[in-house]
Enzyme design. Structure first.
Site, PDB file in Angstrom:
ATOM      1  CB  THR A 130      -0.971   0.024   1.368  1.00  0.00           C
ATOM      2  OG1 THR A 130      -1.588   1.321   1.317  1.00  0.00           O
ATOM      3  CG2 THR A 130      -0.284  -0.330   2.528  1.00  0.00           C
ATOM      4  CG  ASP A 131      -0.788   5.316  -0.816  1.00  0.00           C
ATOM      5  OD1 ASP A 131      -1.608   4.634   0.044  1.00  0.00           O
ATOM      6  OD2 ASP A 131      -1.415   6.219  -1.559  1.00  0.00           O
ATOM      7  CE1 TYR A 154      -3.608  -2.395   5.717  1.00  0.00           C
ATOM      8  CE2 TYR A 154      -3.376  -0.080   5.399  1.00  0.00           C
ATOM      9  CZ  TYR A 154      -3.457  -1.082   4.920  1.00  0.00           C
ATOM     10  OH  TYR A 154      -3.519  -1.611   3.577  1.00  0.00           O
ATOM     11  CE  LYS A 158      -0.763  -4.411   2.988  1.00  0.00           C
ATOM     12  NZ  LYS A 158      -1.454  -5.632   2.415  1.00  0.00           N
ATOM     13  CB  VAL A 210     -15.979  15.122   8.512  1.00  0.00           C
ATOM     14  CG1 VAL A 210     -14.516  15.902   8.110  1.00  0.00           C
ATOM     15  CG2 VAL A 210     -16.642  15.061   7.314  1.00  0.00           C
TER      16      VAL A 210
HETATM   17  P1  NAD Z   1     -10.704  -5.820   2.340  1.00  0.00           P
HETATM   18  O1  NAD Z   1     -10.651  -5.752   3.930  1.00  0.00           O
HETATM   19  O2  NAD Z   1     -12.042  -5.428   1.692  1.00  0.00           O
HETATM   20  O3  NAD Z   1     -10.615  -7.528   2.202  1.00  0.00           O
HETATM   21  C1  NAD Z   1      -9.661  -8.321   2.797  1.00  0.00           C
HETATM   22  C2  NAD Z   1      -9.942  -9.813   2.677  1.00  0.00           C
HETATM   23  O4  NAD Z   1      -8.873 -10.589   3.288  1.00  0.00           O
HETATM   24  C3  NAD Z   1     -11.289 -10.112   3.251  1.00  0.00           C
HETATM   25  O5  NAD Z   1     -12.017 -11.014   2.242  1.00  0.00           O
HETATM   26  C4  NAD Z   1     -10.850 -11.091   4.537  1.00  0.00           C
HETATM   27  O6  NAD Z   1     -11.797 -12.062   4.627  1.00  0.00           O
HETATM   28  C5  NAD Z   1      -9.643 -11.557   3.829  1.00  0.00           C
HETATM   29  N1  NAD Z   1      -8.759 -11.981   4.934  1.00  0.00           N
HETATM   30  C6  NAD Z   1      -8.334 -10.975   6.009  1.00  0.00           C
HETATM   31  N2  NAD Z   1      -7.532 -11.691   6.915  1.00  0.00           N
HETATM   32  C7  NAD Z   1      -7.006 -13.107   6.181  1.00  0.00           C
HETATM   33  C8  NAD Z   1      -6.491 -14.120   6.694  1.00  0.00           C
HETATM   34  N3  NAD Z   1      -5.568 -14.145   7.640  1.00  0.00           N
HETATM   35  N4  NAD Z   1      -6.421 -15.110   5.700  1.00  0.00           N
HETATM   36  C9  NAD Z   1      -7.023 -15.092   4.621  1.00  0.00           C
HETATM   37  N5  NAD Z   1      -7.820 -14.076   4.405  1.00  0.00           N
HETATM   38  C10 NAD Z   1      -7.924 -12.994   5.124  1.00  0.00           C
HETATM   39  O7  NAD Z   1      -9.590  -5.231   1.709  1.00  0.00           O
HETATM   40  P2  NAD Z   1      -9.442  -4.451   0.495  1.00  0.00           P
HETATM   41  O8  NAD Z   1      -9.582  -2.966   0.565  1.00  0.00           O
HETATM   42  O9  NAD Z   1      -9.687  -5.336  -0.633  1.00  0.00           O
HETATM   43  O10 NAD Z   1      -7.615  -4.579   0.514  1.00  0.00           O
HETATM   44  C11 NAD Z   1      -7.037  -5.811  -0.147  1.00  0.00           C
HETATM   45  C12 NAD Z   1      -5.528  -5.653  -0.584  1.00  0.00           C
HETATM   46  O11 NAD Z   1      -5.236  -4.499  -0.976  1.00  0.00           O
HETATM   47  C13 NAD Z   1      -4.931  -5.496   1.177  1.00  0.00           C
HETATM   48  O12 NAD Z   1      -3.776  -6.055   1.321  1.00  0.00           O
HETATM   49  C14 NAD Z   1      -4.836  -4.021   1.266  1.00  0.00           C
HETATM   50  O13 NAD Z   1      -3.742  -3.838   2.199  1.00  0.00           O
HETATM   51  C15 NAD Z   1      -4.266  -3.510  -0.181  1.00  0.00           C
HETATM   52  N6  NAD Z   1      -4.618  -1.988  -0.416  1.00  0.00           N
HETATM   53  C16 NAD Z   1      -5.839  -1.614  -0.017  1.00  0.00           C
HETATM   54  C17 NAD Z   1      -6.310  -0.512  -0.705  1.00  0.00           C
HETATM   55  C18 NAD Z   1      -7.624   0.157  -0.748  1.00  0.00           C
HETATM   56  O14 NAD Z   1      -7.847   1.451  -0.825  1.00  0.00           O
HETATM   57  N7  NAD Z   1      -8.567  -0.461  -0.300  1.00  0.00           N
HETATM   58  C19 NAD Z   1      -5.283   0.375  -1.344  1.00  0.00           C
HETATM   59  C20 NAD Z   1      -3.843  -0.053  -1.456  1.00  0.00           C
HETATM   60  C21 NAD Z   1      -3.713  -1.611  -1.086  1.00  0.00           C
HETATM   61  O1  DAU Z   2      -3.880   4.553   0.875  1.00  0.00           O
HETATM   62  C1  DAU Z   2      -4.290   3.285   0.801  1.00  0.00           C
HETATM   63  C2  DAU Z   2      -4.969   2.628   1.952  1.00  0.00           C
HETATM   64  O2  DAU Z   2      -6.208   3.392   1.841  1.00  0.00           O
HETATM   65  C3  DAU Z   2      -5.123   1.204   2.141  1.00  0.00           C
HETATM   66  O3  DAU Z   2      -4.127   0.659   2.194  1.00  0.00           O
HETATM   67  C4  DAU Z   2      -6.264   0.934   3.399  1.00  0.00           C
HETATM   68  O4  DAU Z   2      -6.407  -0.440   3.509  1.00  0.00           O
HETATM   69  C5  DAU Z   2      -7.518   1.581   3.001  1.00  0.00           C
HETATM   70  O5  DAU Z   2      -8.182   1.424   4.042  1.00  0.00           O
HETATM   71  C6  DAU Z   2      -7.191   3.150   2.909  1.00  0.00           C
HETATM   72  O6  DAU Z   2      -6.780   3.701   4.086  1.00  0.00           O
HETATM   73  P1  DAU Z   2      -7.267   5.211   4.598  1.00  0.00           P
HETATM   74  O7  DAU Z   2      -7.037   5.461   6.003  1.00  0.00           O
HETATM   75  O8  DAU Z   2      -6.761   6.348   3.538  1.00  0.00           O
HETATM   76  O9  DAU Z   2      -8.955   4.964   4.089  1.00  0.00           O
HETATM   77  P2  DAU Z   2     -10.156   5.249   5.013  1.00  0.00           P
HETATM   78  O10 DAU Z   2     -11.175   5.218   3.962  1.00  0.00           O
HETATM   79  O11 DAU Z   2     -10.369   4.919   6.320  1.00  0.00           O
HETATM   80  O12 DAU Z   2      -9.980   6.957   5.179  1.00  0.00           O
HETATM   81  C7  DAU Z   2      -9.784   7.736   3.953  1.00  0.00           C
HETATM   82  C8  DAU Z   2      -9.746   9.319   4.541  1.00  0.00           C
HETATM   83  O13 DAU Z   2     -10.931   9.703   5.064  1.00  0.00           O
HETATM   84  C9  DAU Z   2      -8.808   9.446   5.587  1.00  0.00           C
HETATM   85  O14 DAU Z   2      -8.328  10.727   5.575  1.00  0.00           O
HETATM   86  C10 DAU Z   2      -9.625   9.644   6.791  1.00  0.00           C
HETATM   87  C11 DAU Z   2     -10.999   9.965   6.409  1.00  0.00           C
HETATM   88  N1  DAU Z   2     -12.123   9.472   7.035  1.00  0.00           N
HETATM   89  C12 DAU Z   2     -12.351   8.127   6.943  1.00  0.00           C
HETATM   90  C13 DAU Z   2     -13.602   7.746   7.258  1.00  0.00           C
HETATM   91  C14 DAU Z   2     -13.770   5.921   7.251  1.00  0.00           C
HETATM   92  C15 DAU Z   2     -13.036  10.316   7.562  1.00  0.00           C
HETATM   93  O15 DAU Z   2     -12.873  11.681   7.845  1.00  0.00           O
HETATM   94  N2  DAU Z   2     -14.289   9.745   8.144  1.00  0.00           N
HETATM   95  C16 DAU Z   2     -14.448   8.179   8.160  1.00  0.00           C
HETATM   96  O16 DAU Z   2     -15.500   7.916   8.552  1.00  0.00           O
END
Ligand code: NAD
Ligand code: DAU
Length: 341
Positions: A130-131, A154, A158, A210
């Site tokens: 992740t970034d 987190y 990562k 927020v």
């Molecule tokens: P998510 O939370 O929606 O899904 C995670 C999945 O992993 C779920 O299906 C969960 O059941 C499974 N899981 C968790 N622990 C596990 C374990 N121990 N064994 C097997 N399965 C397990 O997450 P996402 O947003 O789809 O993110 C997917 C990947 O991308 C993650 O590695 C996250 O760090 C990375 N990522 C996410 C974002 C984002 O914006 N969502 C951005 C950059 C990187």
């Molecule tokens: O940058 C990549 C990451 O983006 C991934 O690696 C993570 O898995 C993913 O959860 C996400 O992390 P963030 O912390 O950036 O995402 P989140 O949606 O939780 O929050 C985005 C922004 O919005 C952050 O500045 C916090 C703010 N926020 C978030 C929530 C959930 C709020 O202000 N209110 C909220 O209720």
């Protein structure tokens, strides 16, 4: 040439948000591919996400923990061309309340997968990092050479998984590629993250919480652009031992995202409500993905305004998907996590 079109894929975390989008897209693009999903089905994993492919003979679902060698080792021994590790604990707020599960899955789980791949070789192991591992980037954009400075449990976990994957390439010559993508939005995202939380709260007439000033910014990318980048990496030569930033250069603050979502839903900004800030809240993330674009020709294809409007429509049309998720444990978490001002 790796067998991207005909490959045997192991997709860990394939019942989560991005994993689901990857699985659907893999089977749609590659009629001869075979996809096995390994997923623990934590609160964030949803078996319903895989309903559209469940009866496809090219698809198989295995429930299990990536940190459990007794499941991982025999599964990987079956033989795969690609392991794409999406499985992770992913929510920053939850990592602040309970870091243990993050260390276990996001570090030890990666180790367990890498050990199995060491015994049973694959064509490419992709560690989805992740970034956030760069920490907050106040100016400019992080390149793959920028220092890592994760600031919450987190992102620190990562970063551990990210560097462990790299070490298996440097030490054991395991073919590993590491991706660091920015914030994804799109269908099937669990409604604890910003976009689906705000959309579903607004649809329920609830306030949109927020954090702090609302001026924190993220670079928003559609999940399908992220998935497409991964396919470009799978197909490219010389990706092993390398980190690949993936971003959209589409920086928006929380207030901008909230305002845009409310406009799309025909609601007013009055629903936006301040809550006590997230501890250690990173001010800004930004990545430079020119290395990936130059190497593979990948680029973002989903215009943000269109992607966001389609995403809002998806949540409007799929209330039966998210409504059951916003109950029970989720509501306990929500009450615990947010302090409205
Ligand atoms: P998510 O939370 O929606 O899904 C995670 C999945 O992993 C779920 O299906 C969960 O059941 C499974 N899981 C968790 N622990 C596990 C374990 N121990 N064994 C097997 N399965 C397990 O997450 P996402 O947003 O789809 O993110 C997917 C990947 O991308 C993650 O590695 C996250 O760090 C990375 N990522 C996410 C974002 C984002 O914006 N969502 C951005 C950059 C990187
Ligand atoms: O940058 C990549 C990451 O983006 C991934 O690696 C993570 O898995 C993913 O959860 C996400 O992390 P963030 O912390 O950036 O995402 P989140 O949606 O939780 O929050 C985005 C922004 O919005 C952050 O500045 C916090 C703010 N926020 C978030 C929530 C959930 C709020 O202000 N209110 C909220 O209720």
């Amino acid at each position: 040439m790796r067998p991207v079109e005909t490959g045997r894929y192991l997709v860990t975390g394939g019942a989560g948000f991005i994993g689901t989008n990857f699985v659907h897209e893999c089977l749609r693009r590659h009629p001869q591919a075979q996809v096995t999903v390994l997923d623990k089905l934590t609160y964030a994993g949803n078996p319903r996400n895989l309903d559209p492919v469940r009866n496809d003979p090219r698809f198989r679902f295995v429930q299990g923990d990536i940190a459990d060698a007794a499941i991982v080792e025999p599964l990987i021994a079956e033989g795969f061309d690609f392991v794409i590790n999406f499985a992770a604990e992913t929510h920053v707020d939850r990592s602040i309340g309970d870091p243990a599960s993050f260390v276990k899955t996001d570090v030890f789980g990666v180790y367990t997968l890498l050990e199995a791949v060491r015994k049973h070789p694959v064509s490419l192991f992709v560690q989805i990092s992740t970034d956030e591992v760069y920490g907050e980037i106040l100016d400019g954009a992080a390149t793959e050479q920028s220092p890592l400075l994760p600031r919450n449990p987190y992102s620190a976990s990562k970063a551990g998984g990210d560097r462990l994957a790299y070490s298996y390439w440097a030490t054991y010559d395991i073919p590993v590629a590491i991706t660091r993508c920015s914030n994804n939005y799109g269908p099937y995202q669990y409604p604890e993250k910003l976009v689906p939380l705000f959309v579903t709260n607004a649809l329920q007439g609830e306030k949109l919480p927020v954090y702090g000033s609302g001026k924190n910014t993220r670079d928003w990318i559609h999940a399908l652009d992220h998935v497409n980048a991964i396919f470009h990496i799978l197909a490219a030569d010389g990706v092993e031992g390398e980190v690949w930033n993936i971003g959209a250069e589409n920086e928006r603050s929380v207030l901008e995202i909230g305002g845009e979502l409310l406009r799309l839903l025909g609601k007013t900004d009055a629903l936006l409500a301040s809550v006590v800030d997230r501890p250690g809240h990173d001010r800004r993330y930004a990545v430079d993905s020119s290395k990936l674009r130059a190497k593979t020709g990948w680029k973002c294809e989903v215009p943000f305004e269109q992607g966001l409007a389609e995403t809002v429509r998806w949540y409007e049309e799929n209330a039966d998907w998210w409504r059951p998720l916003k109950s029970g444990e989720f509501l306990d978490y929500y009450k615990r996590n947010y302090k409205f001002l």
